[in-house]
Design a protein around this motif. Structure first.
Motif, PDB file in Angstrom:
ATOM      1  N   PRO A 101       0.836  -1.205   0.000  1.00 12.46           N
ATOM      2  CA  PRO A 101       0.000   0.000   0.000  1.00 12.46           C
ATOM      3  C   PRO A 101       0.873   1.258   0.000  1.00 12.46           C
ATOM      4  N   VAL A 102       0.417   2.276  -0.695  1.00 12.74           N
ATOM      5  CA  VAL A 102       1.120   3.567  -0.708  1.00 12.74           C
ATOM      6  C   VAL A 102       0.241   4.566   0.022  1.00 12.74           C
ATOM      7  N   ARG A 103       0.732   5.060   1.160  1.00 10.85           N
ATOM      8  CA  ARG A 103      -0.059   5.979   1.973  1.00 10.85           C
ATOM      9  C   ARG A 103       0.617   7.327   2.014  1.00 10.85           C
ATOM     10  N   LYS A 104      -0.108   8.350   1.613  1.00 15.36           N
ATOM     11  CA  LYS A 104       0.434   9.718   1.550  1.00 15.36           C
ATOM     12  C   LYS A 104       1.752   9.757   0.777  1.00 15.36           C
ATOM     13  N   GLY A 105       1.815   9.020  -0.310  1.00 23.12           N
ATOM     14  CA  GLY A 105       2.993   9.053  -1.172  1.00 23.12           C
ATOM     15  C   GLY A 105       4.172   8.259  -0.667  1.00 23.12           C
ATOM     16  N   VAL A 106       3.961   7.454   0.391  1.00 27.56           N
ATOM     17  CA  VAL A 106       5.052   6.660   0.944  1.00 27.56           C
ATOM     18  C   VAL A 106       4.663   5.183   0.921  1.00 27.56           C
ATOM     19  N   GLY A 107       5.519   4.347   0.334  1.00 26.02           N
ATOM     20  CA  GLY A 107       5.266   2.913   0.317  1.00 26.02           C
ATOM     21  C   GLY A 107       5.451   2.339   1.708  1.00 26.02           C
ATOM     22  N   ASP A 108       4.447   1.582   2.182  1.00 25.65           N
ATOM     23  CA  ASP A 108       4.491   1.070   3.548  1.00 25.65           C
ATOM     24  C   ASP A 108       4.916  -0.395   3.542  1.00 25.65           C
ATOM     25  N   LEU A 109       6.204  -0.625   3.743  1.00 22.74           N
ATOM     26  CA  LEU A 109       6.722  -1.996   3.681  1.00 22.74           C
ATOM     27  C   LEU A 109       6.319  -2.834   4.894  1.00 22.74           C
ATOM     28  N   ASP A 110       5.767  -2.182   5.910  1.00 22.56           N
ATOM     29  CA  ASP A 110       5.290  -2.941   7.070  1.00 22.56           C
ATOM     30  C   ASP A 110       3.896  -3.513   6.831  1.00 22.56           C
ATOM     31  N   SER A 111       3.290  -3.142   5.713  1.00 23.51           N
ATOM     32  CA  SER A 111       1.927  -3.609   5.430  1.00 23.51           C
ATOM     33  C   SER A 111       1.862  -4.374   4.115  1.00 23.51           C
ATOM     34  N   ILE A 112       2.868  -5.171   3.853  1.00 26.64           N
ATOM     35  CA  ILE A 112       2.877  -5.930   2.601  1.00 26.64           C
ATOM     36  C   ILE A 112       1.871  -7.076   2.674  1.00 26.64           C
ATOM     37  N   PHE A 113       1.114  -7.247   1.616  1.00 30.02           N
ATOM     38  CA  PHE A 113       0.220  -8.403   1.493  1.00 30.02           C
ATOM     39  C   PHE A 113       0.815  -9.330   0.440  1.00 30.02           C
ATOM     40  N   THR A 114       0.820 -10.595   0.741  1.00 30.49           N
ATOM     41  CA  THR A 114       1.350 -11.573  -0.205  1.00 30.49           C
ATOM     42  C   THR A 114       0.252 -12.561  -0.567  1.00 30.49           C
ATOM     43  N   LEU A 115      -0.056 -12.659  -1.831  1.00 24.41           N
ATOM     44  CA  LEU A 115      -1.106 -13.571  -2.288  1.00 24.41           C
ATOM     45  C   LEU A 115      -0.483 -14.850  -2.822  1.00 24.41           C
TER      46      LEU A 115
END
Lengths: 158, 101
Positions: B27-41
Motif C-alpha cells: 500500500p502507498v499511503r500519503k505518497g510513501v510505500g508502507d513496507l510494514d503492510s505488505i500483502f502476499t497472495l
C-alpha cells in the motif's frame, strides 16, 4: 485442471525477498521512485535507531547520500539489507558502519545503496537526534571506535 | 460487498510485484510505500488478483476459478466472497456501485 489450493489461505506468509520490493520502490523500477516506510530490526544503529523504530527512506535520486547520513543498502557479500551510517565516500563507493557495530562493512558500491534515512519514529514520536549536524560528530566517534566502546561500557554498567 | 453484480476494481495507491508465483502488494499511503503492510497472495489469490485487474465481476471470477481449478461453483463462490471481503477490508480493492440500466 488444478486442485483447489486456496482453502488454507489466500494470503501466504511473507517469504519472498523484501529487498527486491524495497529496491523497486526506491529506484522507481515499476513506478516513479517512492519514499518507503519500514520497521528497523536489530541493534547495530543503537542508540540513534533502535529495534522497532519506524524509518522513512527517500530515494537516493532525490537526495544523494553524504558522509554522516544513514543509508539502506544490500551488502555485496552477504546480500543482507543493512541500514548503516556513511563514514566516508570514495568516488562512487561508500564506507559504512553501524553506530553500534565494532567493524565497518567495507566499501559499498553506489548502485547497492537503495535510499537515505530521512525520518525516524519511536512509539509514534519523531526522533531527530542522529540525523542532523550531530551526525558529523557521530562519524568521528564511530570511526575512532569511541562510540562502540562507550556503548559497551554503558551496557556493562546497566 | 453489497451485490455480486458490482464491478471490482483495485485501489489506486498500490504497488505490486510478482515473485515466484506470489503477488506482493504494497500500500502507498500519503505518497510513501508502507513496507510494514505488505500483502502476499498465493497462487490462487494471484489468479484472482489478475482477474480483478481486468474489471471483472464476482460471477465471472467464480466461473474462471471453476475452469482453472477443481472446485464446485458453490465452494468457489463462498471462498471468493470471503477473499474479496478480505481484500476490501485491507483497502486493496473496492466495489463500484451497479450502474443503472
Amino acid at each position: 485442471m488444478k486442485s483447489n489450493p486456496w482453502r488454507s489461505s489466500w494470503f501466504s506468509g511473507f517469504a519472498s525477498q523484501p529487498n527486491v520490493l524495497l529496491g523497486d520502490l526506491l529506484s522507481g523500477a515499476r513506478t516513479a521512485p517512492l519514499p518507503v516506510r519500514l520497521t528497523a530490526r536489530g541493534i547495530s544503529m543503537a542508540p540513534f535507531i533502535r529495534d522497532g523504530d519506524v524509518i522513512t527512506l527517500r530515494p537516493c535520486r532525490d537526495c544523494p547520500p553524504r558522509t554522516g547520513d544513514v543509508v539502506a543498502f544490500v551488502h555485496p557479500v552477504s546480500e543482507q539489507l543493512l541500514i548503516h551510517r556513511v563514514l566516508a565516500m570514495n568516488g562512487c563507493s561508500f564506507m559504512t558502519q553501524g553506530d553500534n557495530a565494532p567493524v565497518n562493512d567495507g566499501m559499498i558500491p553506489e548502485e547497492r545503496v537503495l535510499g537515505r534515512v530521512v525520518a525516524v519514529e519511536r512509539n509514534g514520536t519523531r526522533v531527530r537526534f542522529g540525523l542532523g549536524v550531530e551526525r558529523f560528530l557521530i562519524v568521528v566517534l564511530v570511526r575512532s571506535k569511541l562510540l562502540h566502546l562507550l556503548l559497551s561500557r554503558l551496557h556493562e554498567c546497566a | 460487498m453489497n451485490s455480486e453484480s458490482e464491478e471490482i476494481v483495485k485501489s489506486d495507491d498500490l504497488v505490486t510485484r510478482r515473485i515466484a508465483g506470489e503477488t506482493l502488494i504494497v500500500p502507498v499511503r500519503k505518497g510513501v510505500g508502507d513496507l510494514d503492510s505488505i500483502f502476499t497472495l498465493n497462487e490462487a489469490g494471484s489468479f484472482i488478483w489478475d482477474l480483478i485487474g481486468q474489471g471483472i465481476r464476482f460471477d465471472q471470477i467464480v466461473e474462471s476459478l471453476c475452469r482453472e481449478y477443481e472446485v464446485t461453483v458453490e465452494d468457489a463462490a463462498k471462498d471468493v466472497k470471503d477473499f474479496l471481503e478480505s481484500l476490501e477490508l485491507a483497502g486493496l480493492i473496492r466495489f463500484l456501485p451497479d450502474s443503472p440500466d
